[in-house]
Design a protein around this motif. Sequence first.
Motif, mmCIF file in Angstrom:
data_model
loop_
_atom_site.group_PDB
_atom_site.id
_atom_site.type_symbol
_atom_site.label_atom_id
_atom_site.label_comp_id
_atom_site.label_asym_id
_atom_site.label_seq_id
_atom_site.Cartn_x
_atom_site.Cartn_y
_atom_site.Cartn_z
ATOM 1 N N UNK A 20 0.844 -1.195 0.000
ATOM 2 C CA UNK A 20 0.000 0.000 0.000
ATOM 3 C C UNK A 20 0.890 1.261 0.000
ATOM 4 N N UNK A 21 0.430 2.343 -0.649
ATOM 5 C CA UNK A 21 1.222 3.580 -0.639
ATOM 6 C C UNK A 21 1.637 4.036 0.759
ATOM 7 N N UNK A 22 0.798 3.806 1.758
ATOM 8 C CA UNK A 22 1.140 4.236 3.122
ATOM 9 C C UNK A 22 2.421 3.565 3.599
ATOM 10 N N UNK A 78 6.312 0.971 -9.119
ATOM 11 C CA UNK A 78 4.997 1.588 -9.276
ATOM 12 C C UNK A 78 4.825 2.113 -10.682
ATOM 13 N N UNK A 79 3.550 2.235 -11.080
ATOM 14 C CA UNK A 79 3.236 2.830 -12.379
ATOM 15 C C UNK A 79 2.132 3.852 -12.116
ATOM 16 N N UNK A 80 1.194 4.028 -13.041
ATOM 17 C CA UNK A 80 0.136 5.014 -12.810
ATOM 18 C C UNK A 80 -0.952 4.459 -11.896
ATOM 19 N N UNK A 81 -1.306 3.162 -12.080
ATOM 20 C CA UNK A 81 -2.432 2.632 -11.306
ATOM 21 C C UNK A 81 -2.142 1.304 -10.622
ATOM 22 N N UNK A 82 -0.992 0.707 -10.916
ATOM 23 C CA UNK A 82 -0.646 -0.553 -10.253
ATOM 24 C C UNK A 82 -0.707 -1.766 -11.156
ATOM 25 N N UNK A 83 -1.083 -1.596 -12.428
ATOM 26 C CA UNK A 83 -1.144 -2.757 -13.328
ATOM 27 C C UNK A 83 0.212 -3.059 -13.976
ATOM 28 N N UNK A 84 0.770 -2.052 -14.621
ATOM 29 C CA UNK A 84 2.055 -2.287 -15.282
ATOM 30 C C UNK A 84 3.129 -2.695 -14.270
ATOM 31 N N UNK A 85 3.056 -2.080 -13.063
ATOM 32 C CA UNK A 85 4.069 -2.418 -12.064
ATOM 33 C C UNK A 85 3.887 -3.857 -11.571
ATOM 34 N N UNK A 106 -2.504 0.932 -6.634
ATOM 35 C CA UNK A 106 -3.051 2.258 -6.947
ATOM 36 C C UNK A 106 -2.083 3.185 -7.647
ATOM 37 N N UNK A 107 -0.788 2.811 -7.626
ATOM 38 C CA UNK A 107 0.216 3.550 -8.370
ATOM 39 C C UNK A 107 0.349 5.019 -7.970
ATOM 40 N N UNK A 108 0.929 5.773 -8.892
ATOM 41 C CA UNK A 108 1.202 7.194 -8.671
ATOM 42 C C UNK A 108 -0.083 7.972 -8.407
ATOM 43 N N UNK A 109 -1.190 7.528 -9.069
ATOM 44 C CA UNK A 109 -2.476 8.225 -8.925
ATOM 45 C C UNK A 109 -2.946 8.199 -7.471
ATOM 46 N N UNK A 110 -2.910 7.003 -6.879
ATOM 47 C CA UNK A 110 -3.364 6.875 -5.488
ATOM 48 C C UNK A 110 -2.409 7.614 -4.545
ATOM 49 N N UNK A 111 -1.119 7.468 -4.824
ATOM 50 C CA UNK A 111 -0.095 8.167 -4.009
ATOM 51 C C UNK A 111 -0.401 9.667 -3.941
ATOM 52 N N UNK A 112 -0.673 10.232 -5.114
ATOM 53 C CA UNK A 112 -0.945 11.665 -5.180
ATOM 54 C C UNK A 112 -2.261 12.021 -4.493
#
Lengths: 400, 93
Positions: A20-22, A78-85, A106-112
């Motif tokens: 998880x990003x946390x 990580x990627x944008x949403x967690x799929x590619x990563x 959730x990738x960079x999107x969720x992080x942000x």
Amino acid sequence: MTPSGAEFVRQIKGQIAEVDPAQVHDVLWDENVVLVDVRESDEVAAGKLPGAVHVPRGFLESRIDGAVGDRDKRVVLYCASGNRSALAARTLTEDLGYANVESMTGGYTLWKDRGYEVDVPRTLSAEQRERYSRHILINEVGLEGQIKLIDSKVLLIGAGALGSPNALYLAAAGVGTIGIVDDDVVDLSNLQRQVVHGTSTIDTPKVESAAKRINDLNPDVKVVQHQQRLDADTVLELFKGYDVIVDGTDNFPTRYLINDAAVRLDKPVVSAAILGFEAQLSVFDTRSHEGHESGPCYRCLFPVPPPAELAPSCGANGVLGVLPGTAGLLQATEVIKLIIGVGDSLQGRLLMYDALAAEFNEVKVRKDPECPVCSRDRASISDDELGVFPDYEAFCAAAG
Amino acid sequence: MAEVTFKIPTQLRAATGGEGTVKAEGTTVGTALEHLFGNHPELRSSLTDSEGDLRRFVNVYLDGEDIRFGDGLGTAVADRQELQILPAVAGGR
């Protein structure tokens, strides 16, 4: 039955470790964890996790070892949403034998969205991209190199024959700050070679004339005018504000002063000298840091200057006008290489150009273990010693 | 005896009749220089001091290597080697 694309990704996610990003936020800057951004360059340009290294998924297999190296290290992708990563995590684990790989959900999107900090990389304005497009197109410079140039501060000692091509091309290249030291005014007899000046600036101070031309060529460049002769009292303060010193002076006292001050401050000097049809060129860089071995200084090459009767630079000398152009541009090339950190510099070598013979030659310049300046602890070089040698100016004065 | 070629910089060419390269013979840099001075006497005081030592603002390179970091004037020379004479130059304007 073969699964759909979405189903395939779901299956992969079941086989790899997710985080998880946390939890990632907790290990930000932890040197035992490598964060890898597997997105494309245009996505990364909009921002990435602080400290993350960029390895696009398309280059994953070929570049990951260079970015991580240790296969037992904890790697978070990580990627944008967690799929590619997730797909990349499987490749690293299954195919490349990385033992401790996770994909951030959730990738960079969720992080942000969570409000965690991001690094927004430096970018260029549309106009800068256009202006420097031919730099950006070569791999050795690229966007990163161009940003280094824009952030760099170069000090030109002398706005004369060697200073002119340096000023013009370094400005064109986008060097962000160009300082110019010169106390002279433009004279008609300068214009045969001092091409940064012009007929319209005759009788104006050279620093002012050069600044005008530079800002016409590239208004982005900040020109700092130091209308003075270089002297021992102010040289250290002056040099402190710059990354690279360009020596294009016409006399030995100033050359030794530049050298001694640069050694004391560990600033690289790109040096050139011209006479008649010949030029000499070298890089004196005594800095010592990881990946760079301290090089020789000017006094390793010539411990003492020649006396006046053998120093043709005391008075006016003839020079083929184009020669300082050639030498000055070789100098500017070395400056740019130093700033962006590419290629082999002229450190440890003296390049000689004989224009009449159309010949280049080079000799080795070794670091002298008994050098009167650079072999010493920097702090032990006192202010009084800078540029000092026996009675040189008196020789020149006596020689008329 | 080896035959070597001295490369003479612009500011010293008055002493060699304008020649940029001059051949000389010797077994060491020192003896080759003596041979050079025999043919071009004006070079002597430009390159060496009263003791016969190389002046400290003049460097001599044997095939690109500074002889100060070899055996100085005693450095052995071989046929077809090149000796570059390099005095300090300061011009920039």
